[in-house]
Design a protein around this motif. Structure first.
Motif, PDB file in Angstrom:
ATOM      1  N   GLU A 187       0.832  -1.196   0.000  1.00 55.68           N
ATOM      2  CA  GLU A 187       0.000   0.000   0.000  1.00 55.68           C
ATOM      3  C   GLU A 187       0.868   1.247   0.000  1.00 55.68           C
ATOM      4  O   GLU A 187       1.982   1.255   0.517  1.00 55.68           O
ATOM      5  N   SER A 188       0.324   2.297  -0.608  1.00 55.43           N
ATOM      6  CA  SER A 188       1.047   3.558  -0.678  1.00 55.43           C
ATOM      7  C   SER A 188       0.063   4.682  -0.921  1.00 55.43           C
ATOM      8  O   SER A 188      -0.990   4.488  -1.541  1.00 55.43           O
ATOM      9  N   GLY A 204       1.580  -9.200  -5.635  1.00 59.99           N
ATOM     10  CA  GLY A 204       0.613  -9.315  -4.550  1.00 59.99           C
ATOM     11  C   GLY A 204      -0.488  -8.273  -4.685  1.00 59.99           C
ATOM     12  O   GLY A 204      -0.570  -7.519  -5.660  1.00 59.99           O
ATOM     13  N   THR A 205      -1.338  -8.205  -3.678  1.00 63.20           N
ATOM     14  CA  THR A 205      -2.435  -7.238  -3.646  1.00 63.20           C
ATOM     15  C   THR A 205      -1.885  -5.817  -3.498  1.00 63.20           C
ATOM     16  O   THR A 205      -0.978  -5.572  -2.704  1.00 63.20           O
ATOM     17  N   ARG A 206      -2.451  -4.881  -4.262  1.00 64.02           N
ATOM     18  CA  ARG A 206      -2.021  -3.478  -4.217  1.00 64.02           C
ATOM     19  C   ARG A 206      -3.187  -2.602  -3.772  1.00 64.02           C
ATOM     20  O   ARG A 206      -4.297  -2.724  -4.305  1.00 64.02           O
ATOM     21  N   VAL A 207      -2.913  -1.705  -2.823  1.00 57.59           N
ATOM     22  CA  VAL A 207      -3.959  -0.869  -2.230  1.00 57.59           C
ATOM     23  C   VAL A 207      -3.504   0.585  -2.242  1.00 57.59           C
ATOM     24  O   VAL A 207      -2.384   0.903  -1.825  1.00 57.59           O
ATOM     25  N   LEU A 208      -4.379   1.462  -2.722  1.00 60.54           N
ATOM     26  CA  LEU A 208      -4.096   2.900  -2.712  1.00 60.54           C
ATOM     27  C   LEU A 208      -4.613   3.501  -1.412  1.00 60.54           C
ATOM     28  O   LEU A 208      -5.801   3.409  -1.094  1.00 60.54           O
ATOM     29  N   LEU A 209      -3.710   4.118  -0.656  1.00 57.24           N
ATOM     30  CA  LEU A 209      -4.083   4.824   0.563  1.00 57.24           C
ATOM     31  C   LEU A 209      -4.650   6.193   0.205  1.00 57.24           C
ATOM     32  O   LEU A 209      -4.127   6.891  -0.673  1.00 57.24           O
ATOM     33  N   ILE A 210      -5.710   6.584   0.895  1.00 63.64           N
ATOM     34  CA  ILE A 210      -6.416   7.828   0.603  1.00 63.64           C
ATOM     35  C   ILE A 210      -6.401   8.722   1.843  1.00 63.64           C
ATOM     36  O   ILE A 210      -6.986   8.393   2.870  1.00 63.64           O
TER      37      ILE A 210
END
Length: 355
Positions: A187-188, A204-210
């Protein structure tokens, strides 16, 4: 064979069990495993010699004893990080051998004196140390324990010749973690970093931090005042645009609780513009409709961190109605919650599922 719990939302130990021990220490991570965390989240920053270490920020005066070390007094400096001047001691000015001599301190000592009583007892960790702990913890507890790695200040480190995604890929390979390991979530706050992970072969799984406000710094660096705002990513249109690019979004809990109340049962749904930022279960439902998971941070029991209606008494460090707030957040349908106290997350989920 490890057991993989299927209950949701996933309980993620925020920097370990950081409500009980100083964050990012071996004690905090081992305690998180023992308290039932299904994943743990480290923050990754880099040293001058390219070692990934676990710290909340690259400025370390609030989480280590560096300010009391006379041998490092000359390293205090002012740097611009993500467009803002910051004074202190920075990981990129130290080698790993130097950082290894420091000891961790509680970042929220005024709120958490119990955790602060452990100040000075634990060294700081490298990312590779945590990978070993995860393997050991999964074996010991006979269940899958996932890694949710947060990359801090990727544009800043890239400008220094320390590309976090390349260091990350090398560390995974050295530890025997596959680049497509299904235990891995990255995540980033910077979407460009997530794109570069793909280029580096990280699958792997990628997540956008908001964030609650502002814009991703990599977009600000490229586009200036015209950079796309975080709000745009959590509109109906923005979430649809993220489908196939990332696997999920992670929002501050303020986007899920507070603000305008949800409509009562039987009331007609509010009409929302496709480009308007969404909140609460409306945000979660729209993300799910786009095929995206939703996570939220950070759930904490102290009054200082609770919504006003959940606070009890005048002390900022006293615990308020954390159970009410946590279950209210879970009721939005989120897929995972980040908590400083994983045991409270397990208890809140039990209460929510039983309720």
């Amino acid at each position: 064979m490890w057991r993989d719990p299927a209950e949701r939302p996933m309980v993620i130990g925020h920097r370990g069990a950081s409500g009980h021990r100083p964050e990012h220490t071996e004690a905090a991570y081992r305690l998180a495993f023992a308290l039932g965390a299904e994943a743990v989240e480290p923050d990754l920053v880099a040293t001058r010699d390219g070692v990934l270490v676990l710290r909340h920020e690259n400025e370390i005066s609030g989480t280590t004893d560096v300010a009391s070390r006379p041998e490092f007094a000359s390293r205090r400096t002012t740097r611009e990080v993500d467009g803002r001047p910051l004074t202190g001691w920075f990981t990129e000015d130290f080698t790993w051998a130097e950082l290894a001599t420091l000891r961790a301190t509680e970042r929220l000592g005024g709120i958490r004196p119990h955790s602060a009583s452990f100040d000075g007892r634990y060294p700081i960790l490298r990312f590779r140390d945590l990978l070993e702990l995860l393997d050991e913890g999964s074996d010991e507890h006979r269940r899958v324990i996932r890694l949710v790695a947060e990359f801090k200040h990727a544009t800043h480190f890239a400008a220094l010749g320390l590309p976090l995604e390349e260091l990350f890929a090398a560390e995974l390979a050295a530890a025997g973690w596959g680049r497509g390991d299904d235990r891995l979530v990255s995540e980033s706050f910077e979407p460009g970093l997530l794109d570069r992970l793909v280029s580096s072969g990280i699958r792997g799984t990628r997540v956008l931090l908001i964030e609650d406000r502002g814009a991703p710094y990599d977009l600000v660096a490229a586009d200036g005042a015209g950079a796309r705002r975080y709000d745009a990513f959590v509109s109906e249109r923005g979430l649809l645009g993220l489908a196939g690019v990332v696997h999920g979004v992670s929002v501050g809990k303020g986007r899920l609780v507070g603000g305008k109340p949800e409509p009562e049962d039987g009331a007609p749904p509010r009409r929302t513009r496709p480009d308007a930022p969404l909140r609460g279960s409306e945000l979660v439902d729209a993300a799910h409709a786009a095929g995206l998971a939703v996570y939220t941070w950070t759930l904490r029991p102290e009054n200082r961190f609770l919504a006003p209606e959940a606070r009890r008494g005048a002390s900022r460090g006293a615990w308020g109605d954390w159970l009410g707030e946590f279950t209210r957040i879970m009721d939005t349908g989120v897929d995972g919650v980040f908590l400083d106290h994983p045991d409270l997350g397990i208890e809140a989920r039990r209460s929510y599922l039983d309720g």
